[in-house]
Motif scaffolding. Structure first.
Motif, mmCIF file in Angstrom:
data_model
loop_
_atom_site.group_PDB
_atom_site.id
_atom_site.type_symbol
_atom_site.label_atom_id
_atom_site.label_comp_id
_atom_site.label_asym_id
_atom_site.label_seq_id
_atom_site.Cartn_x
_atom_site.Cartn_y
_atom_site.Cartn_z
ATOM 1 N N ALA A 1 0.855 -1.186 0.000
ATOM 2 C CA ALA A 1 0.000 0.000 0.000
ATOM 3 C C ALA A 1 0.891 1.236 0.000
ATOM 4 C CB ALA A 1 -0.901 -0.005 1.221
ATOM 5 N N LEU A 2 0.525 2.245 -0.813
ATOM 6 C CA LEU A 2 1.333 3.453 -0.923
ATOM 7 C C LEU A 2 0.829 4.532 0.021
ATOM 8 C CD1 LEU A 2 1.901 3.707 -4.773
ATOM 9 C CD2 LEU A 2 3.493 2.898 -3.025
ATOM 10 N N VAL A 3 1.764 5.138 0.724
ATOM 11 C CA VAL A 3 1.462 6.210 1.663
ATOM 12 C C VAL A 3 1.893 7.523 1.015
ATOM 13 C CG1 VAL A 3 1.845 7.092 3.999
ATOM 14 C CG2 VAL A 3 1.897 4.626 3.571
ATOM 15 N N VAL A 4 0.957 8.480 0.939
ATOM 16 C CA VAL A 4 1.203 9.759 0.278
ATOM 17 C C VAL A 4 0.916 10.882 1.268
ATOM 18 C CG1 VAL A 4 0.557 11.219 -1.684
ATOM 19 C CG2 VAL A 4 0.447 8.726 -1.899
ATOM 20 N N ALA A 5 1.845 11.829 1.383
ATOM 21 C CA ALA A 5 1.633 12.972 2.272
ATOM 22 C C ALA A 5 0.583 13.898 1.682
ATOM 23 C CB ALA A 5 2.945 13.730 2.468
ATOM 24 N N GLU A 6 -0.292 14.394 2.533
ATOM 25 C CA GLU A 6 -1.301 15.368 2.104
ATOM 26 C C GLU A 6 -0.606 16.705 1.863
ATOM 27 O OE1 GLU A 6 -4.309 14.867 1.294
ATOM 28 O OE2 GLU A 6 -4.767 12.932 2.200
ATOM 29 N N PRO A 7 -1.013 17.435 0.842
ATOM 30 C CA PRO A 7 -0.391 18.741 0.594
ATOM 31 C C PRO A 7 -0.776 19.753 1.670
ATOM 32 C CG PRO A 7 -2.215 18.365 -0.926
ATOM 33 C CD PRO A 7 -2.043 17.100 -0.135
ATOM 34 N N GLY A 8 0.141 20.682 1.926
ATOM 35 C CA GLY A 8 -0.159 21.801 2.807
ATOM 36 C C GLY A 8 -0.226 21.474 4.274
ATOM 37 N N ARG B 1 6.793 12.891 1.673
ATOM 38 C CA ARG B 1 6.695 14.166 0.963
ATOM 39 C C ARG B 1 7.442 14.136 -0.359
ATOM 40 N NH1 ARG B 1 7.438 17.728 5.878
ATOM 41 N NH2 ARG B 1 5.289 18.170 6.413
ATOM 42 N N THR B 2 8.554 13.427 -0.389
ATOM 43 C CA THR B 2 9.361 13.399 -1.609
ATOM 44 C C THR B 2 8.716 12.552 -2.697
ATOM 45 O OG1 THR B 2 10.696 11.600 -0.710
ATOM 46 C CG2 THR B 2 11.518 13.831 -0.411
ATOM 47 N N ARG B 3 8.136 11.413 -2.294
ATOM 48 C CA ARG B 3 7.435 10.535 -3.234
ATOM 49 C C ARG B 3 6.614 9.542 -2.430
ATOM 50 N NH1 ARG B 3 9.493 5.428 -3.940
ATOM 51 N NH2 ARG B 3 11.504 5.052 -2.988
ATOM 52 N N PRO B 4 5.582 8.970 -3.040
ATOM 53 C CA PRO B 4 4.810 7.947 -2.320
ATOM 54 C C PRO B 4 5.717 6.788 -1.909
ATOM 55 C CG PRO B 4 3.655 8.625 -4.302
ATOM 56 C CD PRO B 4 5.022 9.248 -4.363
ATOM 57 N N GLN B 5 5.480 6.278 -0.727
ATOM 58 C CA GLN B 5 6.284 5.184 -0.188
ATOM 59 C C GLN B 5 5.370 4.034 0.197
ATOM 60 O OE1 GLN B 5 9.779 5.320 0.722
ATOM 61 N NE2 GLN B 5 9.922 7.246 -0.388
ATOM 62 N N SER B 6 5.802 2.812 -0.067
ATOM 63 C CA SER B 6 5.031 1.658 0.384
ATOM 64 C C SER B 6 5.290 1.437 1.873
ATOM 65 C CB SER B 6 5.415 0.408 -0.405
ATOM 66 O OG SER B 6 6.700 -0.041 -0.024
ATOM 67 N N VAL B 7 4.410 0.706 2.500
ATOM 68 C CA VAL B 7 4.561 0.381 3.918
ATOM 69 C C VAL B 7 5.879 -0.361 4.135
ATOM 70 C CG1 VAL B 7 3.569 -0.930 5.837
ATOM 71 C CG2 VAL B 7 2.071 0.357 4.294
ATOM 72 N N ALA B 8 6.200 -1.282 3.244
ATOM 73 C CA ALA B 8 7.444 -2.048 3.355
ATOM 74 C C ALA B 8 8.669 -1.147 3.217
ATOM 75 C CB ALA B 8 7.478 -3.148 2.298
ATOM 76 N N GLU B 9 8.619 -0.187 2.278
ATOM 77 C CA GLU B 9 9.743 0.739 2.105
ATOM 78 C C GLU B 9 9.957 1.589 3.355
ATOM 79 O OE1 GLU B 9 9.893 1.938 -2.587
ATOM 80 O OE2 GLU B 9 8.155 2.617 -1.422
ATOM 81 N N LEU B 10 8.868 2.058 3.928
ATOM 82 C CA LEU B 10 8.978 2.876 5.136
ATOM 83 C C LEU B 10 9.583 2.081 6.289
ATOM 84 C CD1 LEU B 10 5.585 4.774 4.912
ATOM 85 C CD2 LEU B 10 7.867 5.786 4.716
#
Length: 134
Positions: free
Chosen positions: A46-53, A74-83
């Motif tokens: 699953a990809l985690v994406v930071a909300e803008p602002g 913030r830099t790019r979407p990250q998967s749970v495993a990557e995090l």
């Protein structure tokens, strides 16, 4: 002479290796929780994406682990495993921390499409063949 059965040989406050550095147990990061309040189910991909602002004042109240996750997303979407790999934390801990950030509306999660919901390859080939025939 050796220590008696009830006596400590070393200082009990010094129970870890000096090279290990400061030790924080995973349950301390999640305050003993094994899931987030929203009971969000997160797949490893699953990809985690930071909300803008995001509000910088809000970020000052985050734990260091929450802030690290937010910074990476913030830099790019990250998967749970990557995090989990990047932060060197157990996946279960990262899932709880991501759930907290979702609850606070600082990130959102895009879930992968389950294989059962993906279109069959033969159907896609028939559609392509039909389009070529036009």
């Amino acid at each position: 002479m050796g220590a008696s059965a009830g006596e400590y040989r070393e200082d009990p406050a010094h129970w870890f290796d000096d090279e290990a550095g400061p030790v924080v147990r995973p349950y301390a990061m999640t305050r003993g929780r094994t899931s987030s309040a929203g009971r969000l189910r997160l797949d490893l991909i699953a990809l985690v994406v930071a909300e803008p602002g995001e509000d910088p004042e809000w970020e000052q109240t985050l734990s260091p682990e929450h802030a690290d996750i937010l910074g990476l997303c913030r830099t790019r979407p990250q998967s749970v495993a990557e995090l989990a790999a990047e932060l060197d934390l157990p996946v279960g801990v990262v899932r709880v921390l991501i759930g907290d950030l979702v609850d606070d509306r600082l990130v959102h999660v895009t879930r992968p499409v389950p294989p059962a919901e993906l279109p069959d390859e033969s159907i896609l080939r028939e559609v392509i063949d039909g389009l070529r025939a036009l």
